[in-house]
Scaffold this active site. Sequence first.
Site, PDB file in Angstrom:
ATOM      1  N   GLY A  44       0.675  -1.384  -0.062  1.00 57.41           N
ATOM      2  CA  GLY A  44      -0.013   0.000  -0.036  1.00 57.41           C
ATOM      3  C   GLY A  44       0.796   1.215   0.119  1.00 57.41           C
ATOM      4  O   GLY A  44       0.389   2.349  -0.443  1.00 57.41           O
ATOM      5  N   ASP A 103      -5.257   1.495  10.683  1.00 55.75           N
ATOM      6  CA  ASP A 103      -6.579   1.176  10.821  1.00 55.75           C
ATOM      7  C   ASP A 103      -6.788   0.580  12.417  1.00 55.75           C
ATOM      8  O   ASP A 103      -6.873   1.570  13.450  1.00 55.75           O
ATOM      9  CB  ASP A 103      -6.917   0.260  10.046  1.00 55.75           C
ATOM     10  CG  ASP A 103      -8.449   0.058  10.000  1.00 55.75           C
ATOM     11  OD1 ASP A 103      -9.154   0.758  10.483  1.00 55.75           O
ATOM     12  OD2 ASP A 103      -8.663  -1.172   9.351  1.00 55.75           O
ATOM     13  N   LYS A 131      -7.479   5.995  10.430  1.00 56.93           N
ATOM     14  CA  LYS A 131      -8.819   5.836  10.825  1.00 56.93           C
ATOM     15  C   LYS A 131      -8.938   5.616  12.418  1.00 56.93           C
ATOM     16  O   LYS A 131      -9.011   4.391  12.738  1.00 56.93           O
ATOM     17  CB  LYS A 131      -9.430   4.647  10.214  1.00 56.93           C
ATOM     18  CG  LYS A 131      -9.924   4.668   8.875  1.00 56.93           C
ATOM     19  CD  LYS A 131     -10.745   3.590   8.516  1.00 56.93           C
ATOM     20  CE  LYS A 131     -10.171   2.975   7.467  1.00 56.93           C
ATOM     21  NZ  LYS A 131     -10.692   1.750   6.854  1.00 56.93           N
TER      22      LYS A 131
END
Length: 176
Positions: A44, A103, A131
């Site tokens: 990513g 996350d 997040k």
Amino acid sequence: MDLSKIKPLITEKDIQRRVKELADELNRTYSNHSRVYIIGILRGCFIFLSDLVRHLTFPLVIDFISVGSYGKSLESSGVVKIIEDLNVSLSGETVIVVEDIIDTRLSLSAVDKILRARKPRELRYCALLDKPSRKQVEFEVDWLGFTIPDEFVVGYGLDASERYRNLKFIGVLADD
Ligand code: IMP
Ligand code: MG
């Protein structure tokens, strides 16, 4: 490419502006260093890291580690295995780990244990997205691009089942 299921969240322009700001902060912090290791967590990070390092002005070494977590694909289980390890030793080095998104934080805290065991002199973290509402363990990064709501996002390196990584912007993937 069918983009009808993707609701734009962060524009290309805003991403580029923020990446430059992060790089400016890193340049100020590391300007007097003779060597800094930039470690990307694949896959990513690949676009974020590529854009970021091109703004960096201190001497650096770039390497990548690929980790996977056992369990369902979109959810982190927190049990991390190394799929492809670094080629470099981190012992005694100044290290910045670059990650696309944090996350639950389970994978990054597992990676932190793995890398800390290699005795870097300094180990810090730079993530593009956070997040925070999904946090399961305490783990804060040193440099953060954007805080986002609890939605599944794609683009600028982030994927949904390996799709959409090449988008220049970040968008929310609508449920089917
Ligand atoms: P966690 O912090 O351990 O939950 O795992 C973070 C990893 O999960 C990231 O490196 C991504 O690979 C993946 N991930 C988490 N949220 C998203 C998302 O919204 N889109 C794409 N990948 C995500
Ligand atoms: Mg990742």
